[in-house]
Design a protein around this motif. Sequence first.
Motif, PDB file in Angstrom:
ATOM      1  N   PHE B 132       0.834  -1.195   0.000  1.00  0.00           N
ATOM      2  CA  PHE B 132       0.000   0.000   0.000  1.00  0.00           C
ATOM      3  C   PHE B 132       0.871   1.248   0.000  1.00  0.00           C
ATOM      4  CE2 PHE B 132      -2.490   3.325   2.048  1.00  0.00           C
ATOM      5  CZ  PHE B 132      -3.738   3.179   1.498  1.00  0.00           C
ATOM      6  N   LEU B 133       1.876   1.270   0.885  1.00  0.00           N
ATOM      7  CA  LEU B 133       2.736   2.459   0.972  1.00  0.00           C
ATOM      8  C   LEU B 133       3.534   2.657  -0.314  1.00  0.00           C
ATOM      9  CD1 LEU B 133       4.037   2.338   4.635  1.00  0.00           C
ATOM     10  CD2 LEU B 133       2.635   4.102   3.569  1.00  0.00           C
ATOM     11  N   ILE B 134       3.982   1.552  -0.913  1.00  0.00           N
ATOM     12  CA  ILE B 134       4.771   1.688  -2.143  1.00  0.00           C
ATOM     13  C   ILE B 134       3.925   2.294  -3.253  1.00  0.00           C
ATOM     14  CG2 ILE B 134       5.948   0.393  -3.965  1.00  0.00           C
ATOM     15  CD1 ILE B 134       6.934  -1.509  -1.768  1.00  0.00           C
ATOM     16  N   VAL B 135       2.722   1.758  -3.456  1.00  0.00           N
ATOM     17  CA  VAL B 135       1.897   2.322  -4.534  1.00  0.00           C
ATOM     18  C   VAL B 135       1.410   3.728  -4.175  1.00  0.00           C
ATOM     19  CG1 VAL B 135       1.192   0.270  -5.780  1.00  0.00           C
ATOM     20  CG2 VAL B 135      -0.058   0.931  -3.759  1.00  0.00           C
ATOM     21  N   TRP B 136       1.224   3.975  -2.904  1.00  0.00           N
ATOM     22  CA  TRP B 136       0.848   5.335  -2.468  1.00  0.00           C
ATOM     23  C   TRP B 136       1.915   6.328  -2.903  1.00  0.00           C
ATOM     24  CZ3 TRP B 136      -3.491   7.231   0.018  1.00  0.00           C
ATOM     25  CH2 TRP B 136      -3.395   8.508   0.587  1.00  0.00           C
ATOM     26  N   GLU B 137       3.166   5.941  -2.691  1.00  0.00           N
ATOM     27  CA  GLU B 137       4.277   6.823  -3.040  1.00  0.00           C
ATOM     28  C   GLU B 137       4.388   6.965  -4.564  1.00  0.00           C
ATOM     29  OE1 GLU B 137       5.703   8.610  -0.961  1.00  0.00           O
ATOM     30  OE2 GLU B 137       7.348   9.439  -2.140  1.00  0.00           O
ATOM     31  N   ILE B 138       4.180   5.856  -5.280  1.00  0.00           N
ATOM     32  CA  ILE B 138       4.215   5.947  -6.752  1.00  0.00           C
ATOM     33  C   ILE B 138       3.130   6.903  -7.233  1.00  0.00           C
ATOM     34  CG2 ILE B 138       3.848   4.650  -8.887  1.00  0.00           C
ATOM     35  CD1 ILE B 138       5.025   2.237  -7.523  1.00  0.00           C
ATOM     36  N   MET B 139       1.955   6.807  -6.602  1.00  0.00           N
ATOM     37  CA  MET B 139       0.852   7.693  -6.968  1.00  0.00           C
ATOM     38  C   MET B 139       1.242   9.151  -6.717  1.00  0.00           C
ATOM     39  SD  MET B 139      -2.945   7.651  -5.271  1.00  0.00           S
ATOM     40  CE  MET B 139      -2.574   8.414  -3.700  1.00  0.00           C
ATOM     41  N   ALA B 140       1.862   9.414  -5.563  1.00  0.00           N
ATOM     42  CA  ALA B 140       2.236  10.791  -5.219  1.00  0.00           C
ATOM     43  C   ALA B 140       3.254  11.338  -6.207  1.00  0.00           C
ATOM     44  CB  ALA B 140       2.786  10.835  -3.797  1.00  0.00           C
ATOM     45  N   ILE B 141       4.282  10.522  -6.511  1.00  0.00           N
ATOM     46  CA  ILE B 141       5.351  11.010  -7.382  1.00  0.00           C
ATOM     47  C   ILE B 141       4.848  11.211  -8.799  1.00  0.00           C
ATOM     48  CG2 ILE B 141       7.611  10.452  -8.358  1.00  0.00           C
ATOM     49  CD1 ILE B 141       7.851  11.008  -5.476  1.00  0.00           C
ATOM     50  N   SER B 142       4.065  10.241  -9.304  1.00  0.00           N
ATOM     51  CA  SER B 142       3.632  10.396 -10.697  1.00  0.00           C
ATOM     52  C   SER B 142       2.697  11.587 -10.827  1.00  0.00           C
ATOM     53  CB  SER B 142       2.973   9.110 -11.204  1.00  0.00           C
ATOM     54  OG  SER B 142       1.951   8.711 -10.352  1.00  0.00           O
ATOM     55  N   SER B 143       1.847  11.817  -9.797  1.00  0.00           N
ATOM     56  CA  SER B 143       0.969  12.981  -9.921  1.00  0.00           C
ATOM     57  C   SER B 143       1.780  14.276  -9.811  1.00  0.00           C
ATOM     58  CB  SER B 143      -0.141  12.939  -8.877  1.00  0.00           C
ATOM     59  OG  SER B 143       0.380  12.765  -7.604  1.00  0.00           O
ATOM     60  N   PHE B 144       2.888  14.235  -9.059  1.00  0.00           N
ATOM     61  CA  PHE B 144       3.746  15.428  -8.997  1.00  0.00           C
ATOM     62  C   PHE B 144       4.255  15.789 -10.395  1.00  0.00           C
ATOM     63  CE2 PHE B 144       8.237  16.740  -9.006  1.00  0.00           C
ATOM     64  CZ  PHE B 144       8.101  18.030  -8.504  1.00  0.00           C
ATOM     65  N   PHE B 145       4.693  14.774 -11.139  1.00  0.00           N
ATOM     66  CA  PHE B 145       5.207  15.072 -12.485  1.00  0.00           C
ATOM     67  C   PHE B 145       4.095  15.511 -13.433  1.00  0.00           C
ATOM     68  CE2 PHE B 145       8.857  12.608 -10.975  1.00  0.00           C
ATOM     69  CZ  PHE B 145       9.842  13.515 -11.284  1.00  0.00           C
ATOM     70  N   LEU B 146       2.879  15.033 -13.166  1.00  0.00           N
ATOM     71  CA  LEU B 146       1.765  15.478 -14.006  1.00  0.00           C
ATOM     72  C   LEU B 146       1.426  16.939 -13.733  1.00  0.00           C
ATOM     73  CD1 LEU B 146      -0.562  12.372 -13.795  1.00  0.00           C
ATOM     74  CD2 LEU B 146       0.779  13.125 -15.735  1.00  0.00           C
ATOM     75  N   VAL B 147       1.472  17.321 -12.451  1.00  0.00           N
ATOM     76  CA  VAL B 147       1.177  18.721 -12.105  1.00  0.00           C
ATOM     77  C   VAL B 147       2.189  19.654 -12.756  1.00  0.00           C
ATOM     78  CG1 VAL B 147       1.161  20.367 -10.190  1.00  0.00           C
ATOM     79  CG2 VAL B 147      -0.026  18.207  -9.964  1.00  0.00           C
ATOM     80  N   THR B 148       3.459  19.222 -12.771  1.00  0.00           N
ATOM     81  CA  THR B 148       4.512  20.113 -13.267  1.00  0.00           C
ATOM     82  C   THR B 148       4.750  19.917 -14.761  1.00  0.00           C
ATOM     83  OG1 THR B 148       6.113  18.466 -12.567  1.00  0.00           O
ATOM     84  CG2 THR B 148       5.706  20.271 -11.064  1.00  0.00           C
ATOM     85  N   PHE B 149       3.696  19.606 -15.513  1.00  0.00           N
ATOM     86  CA  PHE B 149       3.854  19.408 -16.950  1.00  0.00           C
ATOM     87  C   PHE B 149       4.395  20.665 -17.627  1.00  0.00           C
ATOM     88  CE2 PHE B 149       1.958  19.473 -21.279  1.00  0.00           C
ATOM     89  CZ  PHE B 149       2.665  18.407 -21.795  1.00  0.00           C
ATOM     90  N   ASP B 150       3.860  21.833 -17.267  1.00  0.00           N
ATOM     91  CA  ASP B 150       4.324  23.091 -17.865  1.00  0.00           C
ATOM     92  C   ASP B 150       5.456  23.655 -17.015  1.00  0.00           C
ATOM     93  OD1 ASP B 150       2.525  23.316 -20.055  1.00  0.00           O
ATOM     94  OD2 ASP B 150       0.939  23.733 -18.598  1.00  0.00           O
ATOM     95  N   ASP B 151       6.548  22.892 -16.873  1.00  0.00           N
ATOM     96  CA  ASP B 151       7.527  23.286 -15.867  1.00  0.00           C
ATOM     97  C   ASP B 151       8.393  24.465 -16.282  1.00  0.00           C
ATOM     98  OD1 ASP B 151       8.897  21.947 -17.751  1.00  0.00           O
ATOM     99  OD2 ASP B 151       9.589  20.320 -16.458  1.00  0.00           O
ATOM    100  N   GLN B 152       8.135  25.032 -17.474  1.00  0.00           N
ATOM    101  CA  GLN B 152       8.884  26.246 -17.794  1.00  0.00           C
ATOM    102  C   GLN B 152       8.331  27.443 -17.019  1.00  0.00           C
ATOM    103  OE1 GLN B 152       6.893  24.636 -19.737  1.00  0.00           O
ATOM    104  NE2 GLN B 152       5.598  25.986 -20.952  1.00  0.00           N
ATOM    105  N   LEU B 153       7.121  27.325 -16.457  1.00  0.00           N
ATOM    106  CA  LEU B 153       6.533  28.425 -15.690  1.00  0.00           C
ATOM    107  C   LEU B 153       6.934  28.293 -14.230  1.00  0.00           C
ATOM    108  CD1 LEU B 153       2.906  28.285 -17.126  1.00  0.00           C
ATOM    109  CD2 LEU B 153       4.744  29.816 -17.816  1.00  0.00           C
TER     110      LEU B 153
END
Lengths: 304, 663
Positions: B132-153
Motif C-alpha cells: 500500500f505504501l509503495i503504490v501510495w508513493e508511486i501515486m504521489a510522485i507520478s501525480s507530482f510530475f503530471l502537475v509540473t507538466f508546464d515546468d517552464q513556468l
Amino acid sequence: MKPFDAITLFSALLFSPLLFGIINRIKAMFAGRNGSPLLQTYFDIFKLFRKNMIYGNSTTLVFQLAPAGILAALIVALLLIPWGPIEAPISFSGDFILLAYLLGLSRFLTVIAALDTGSSFEGMGASREVTFAALGEPTFMLGALLLAIHTGESSLSRIFGSIQLTELHPTGTTITLLVAAWMILLLTENSRIPVDDPNTHLELTMIHEVMVLDTGGPLLGIVTYASAIKIWIFSALISNLVFPHLFEKPAMQTVGVAVGIIFVAVVVGIIESIMGRIRLRNIPKLLVGATALVATGLLMTLAG
Amino acid sequence: MWLFLIGCIVIETGGLLAVLFSKYPHLAKGIAVSCIVVGSVLSAIPVISAIVGVSPEVLRAAWNLPVGEFNISLDPLSALFMLPVITLGPLTALYSTEYLKHPQGIGSHYFFYNTLIAAMMLLLTAQNAILFLIVWEIMAISSFFLVTFDDQLSSVREAGWTYLIATHIGVMALLAFFAILGQKTGDYNFNHFIESSHSLSPELATVLFGLSVVGFGSKAGIFPLHIWLPDAHPAAPSHVSALMSGVMIKMGIYGLFRSLAFIGAPPSEWGWTLVALGALASVVGIVYALSQHDLKRMLAYSSVENIGIICMGLGTGILGIAWQNSALSILGFGGAMLHVLNHSVFKGLLFLSAGTVVHETHSKEMNTLGGLLKKMPFTASLFFTGAIAASAIPPFNGFVSEFVLYFAGIKSALTHGIAPITLAAVLLTTLALVGGLAVAAFTKSAGLIFLGEPRVSLDVTPKDPGWRMKAPQLVLAVCAIALGVFSPYLLPFIEAAIQNYSPVMHGAPTPLYDVLQPSLQNIIIVFGLLLALFAVLAATVTILSGGRKSTSERRPVWDCGYARPEPSMQYTPSSYTAPIVNLFRAILRLKIVRIAPNGFFPDSGSFETIIKDRTRESFFAPLFKFAAKILLPFKILQHGHVHIYVIYVAVTLIALLFITAGN
C-alpha cells in the motif's frame, strides 16, 4: 392520491395573485388611499401575456427558458405542502429538504437569467439575492429541524398534523419563535419591506425587482405569477404552524389554513405600511437574528 | 482477479510504450490512451462483479522484500472507489489527446499518467501495508510530475513543490501509522490488522486515528491540510486536474474508510473531530471558492468544500457506531460514499469544461471572460449541468447525496438527547449554509463566464472543441443525471460494501435501503414531474415568443440612460461576491490594491482585490519558518565531503555492532 389532496396546488394556482392584492389594499388603507383592485395582479398578468417580447441585446436561450423553469420548480414545490389536516399529495420523510432545494432551483434560475442580460444592475441584484438567500437557508432548515424534534415526525404533513397548541410551554413559545423567524424569512425571500421594496424606483437599492428589470411581456407575466406562488408557499407554511391547531373539527381546520394565509398577507401589508427599509448592510444581521430565534427555540426544546 | 491485474499491467505497459515512442508524439498518445481504455474495460468486469457481491478473490504472490508481500483483493468497498478510476481514467485520457497540443514531453507525460491510474488501481486493492505504501508513493510522485507538466513556468514549479511537500507530510504520518500497527500486531497484512484491532489500547488507537487523519487527510485535502489543492489544480493541465480532483483525492477518503477497520471500535470523540473538521472545511472551502477569480482555483476550493461534506458524513457514521445507532452510522457512511461518487462525476465534468474554456480562450481569469455561451454553447450547457449538480440543486446527482446526509441529521435528531440533536443542528446548518453559498459560487462562475458579454476583447475566437474533448464531458453529464435518478438502486450495493469491510460495522441490521427508499422514490417522482412541467412550460414559452418572432425586438438593457454602455461596465466576479466576502472577512484575507487617479490631469488608475489563504499565510508559513530555524544548524552534518560521509557509515555500523553484541 385523492383530488382533494392537491388543495394547496389548486388553491395556489388560482388564488396566489390575490395575496399581492390584499397586501396592496392594506398598504392603501394605511396611506388613506382607495388602492388598486384586489384582482389587479391578475389583470397585470393577463395584460403582460398579450404583449410582445423585447429581449436585451446579449440575452440567450437561458433568459428565455429560465422563467419556465422557475415556475415549474415552484409549482412542483406546491405538491409538497400540506393543508392543515389534509396531507400533501407527495409527502415523505425529509420532504422539507426537497422543498428548500426546489426553492433553491428557482433562485438559481432567476439569478442565471439576470446575469444573462449582462446588465450591471441585474448583476448587482443577483449578487444581493445569493448573499441573503445563503444566510436564510439555515433559518429554514433549523426551523424544520426544530419542528421535527418537537413533533417526533419528519415529513411536513405529519409535522403539521401533530402540532398540539394546548400548552404555553414549550409548544407555544417554540411555535412563536418559529413564526417570527419564518416571517423574517418570508419577507426576505419574497423581497418585501424591510428587506427590499417592491415598489421602489431606484435600481441601486433593489434586490429582486432589479433582477427582472429587463424582463418583459409574457416572460414577466410568468415571473410575476411565480413570485405570487412563492409568497403563497411561505404563507401556507406559516399558516399551517398555527391556524389549523386553533380548531377542533377537520373542516374548520381546513378553513383555518385559508384564513391564516390571508392573515399572513395582511400582516405583510401592515409591516410594509409601518416600517421603512433597513440598510442593506444590516440585512445580514436581521437574517442571522432569525437563525438565532430558531436556535433559541432549539435550546429551549433541549432544556425543557 | 487475474483479469484485473492484467488490466493494470496493460495500462502500465501503455505508459512504458509511450516513453519508447516519444519521438512520435501522436503514436505515443494513441498507444497510451488506448491502453488505458482497454485496461479499464478489462478491469471493469471484476470491479462490477465485486460490487454486485461475488465473493472477493485474493491474489497473493511471493515477494522478495524482507517485509510485506504482494497481496491484492477486490472487496466491494475497493470496487466502489474503483468506479471513478475506471470511468474518469479513460475519459480524461481521451480528452487529453485533443487538449495537449505541444509535442514536448508527451511520452513522459503519458508514462506518469498511466502510472498514476495503475497505481491508484493497485492502491485500492492492496491488502498489505508495505505494498500500500509503495503504490501510495508511486501515486504521489507520478501525480507530482503530471502537475509540473508546464515546468517552464515558475508558478507551476512552485505549485508542484508545495504539492510534493504536502504529500510527503502525509506519507510521514502514514509510515508512522502502519509502522505502529505492524509493530503491535506483528504482521503487515490488512486482514491481520482487522483481526487484532480490538487488542489496541484506547490511547494508542486515538494516536493512530490522528495519524490516519493527517496522513490520508493531506491527500484528500481536508482543511487545514488543503493548501496544495488550490495551487496544484490551476497549475496542472485540465485533464490532470479532473483526474486528481475527481479521483486521486478520493484515495485519501478511501484510506480513512479502510483504516477505520484497523483501529477498533471508535469512541464518539473521533466522530466529533471529523464532523467539526468537515463542517469547518466545507464552509471555509466554499467561501474561498466564491472569492476566487481564477476559474480552476475556484473549482479546487470547491473540492475542499466537498471533501468537508464527505468528512461530515464519515464523522456522522462514526458517531452512529459510538452511539450504537446503526441507522445513523449507515446513513453517514452511505452519504459519504455516495457523495464520493457524485463529486467525482460533477467535479470531473466541471474541470473538463473549465479546461475547454482555458484551452479556447487561454485565460483562467474570470474577470476577463464573459459571454462565452454564444461562442461555445456545448461547453456552456455542460458547465451549467456541472454547476447545478455541484450546488446540490435538484434534479442532478449532487442533491441526492446531500439529501442522505440531511436525512442522517433528521434521524439523529429524532432519537432525542443532547448530543444527537447537536449533531443534527450542526449537519443541517452547515449543509444549508454551504448549499446557499455554493449557489453563489456557481452562479458566479457559470453566469459570469458564459453569460453577458466578454469583459475584455480576446485575441482568439473561442469555439466548441472537437469530439474527443466533447464526448468525455457528455458522458459525465449523463452520469450526473443518471446517478441522481438511479441512486436508489445503487444504495443496496453501497450498504453491502460498508457493512462487509469492517467488523465494527458487521452484523448491524441496518436497512439503509429500507429507510431511504420511500423518500428517494418520492424525490425521483418529483424530479420527473419537474422535468415534465418544465418541458411543457418551456414549449409554451417558445411558442408564445416564436409565434410573434416578427414583433419581438432586441434592445439595450436598462443602464440609467447612459449614452455609451460598454461590456467592461458589467458586474465583475469580484463585485458579484463582494457582499459575501465582506461578511466572511474573519476567514478570508482580502487585500485591496488601489491606485487612484491623482493630480490635476489624472491619467490612469487601477483596482485589484487579492484573496490570500489565511491557513497558508498565518499557519503554515510561520510553522515552516520555525522548523527551518530549528533544523538549519544540522546542516553542518551535510557538507558534501564524501569521505566524511563514509566515516558516518562506519561509525554507525560499529555502534550497531556494539549494541547487537551487548544484547
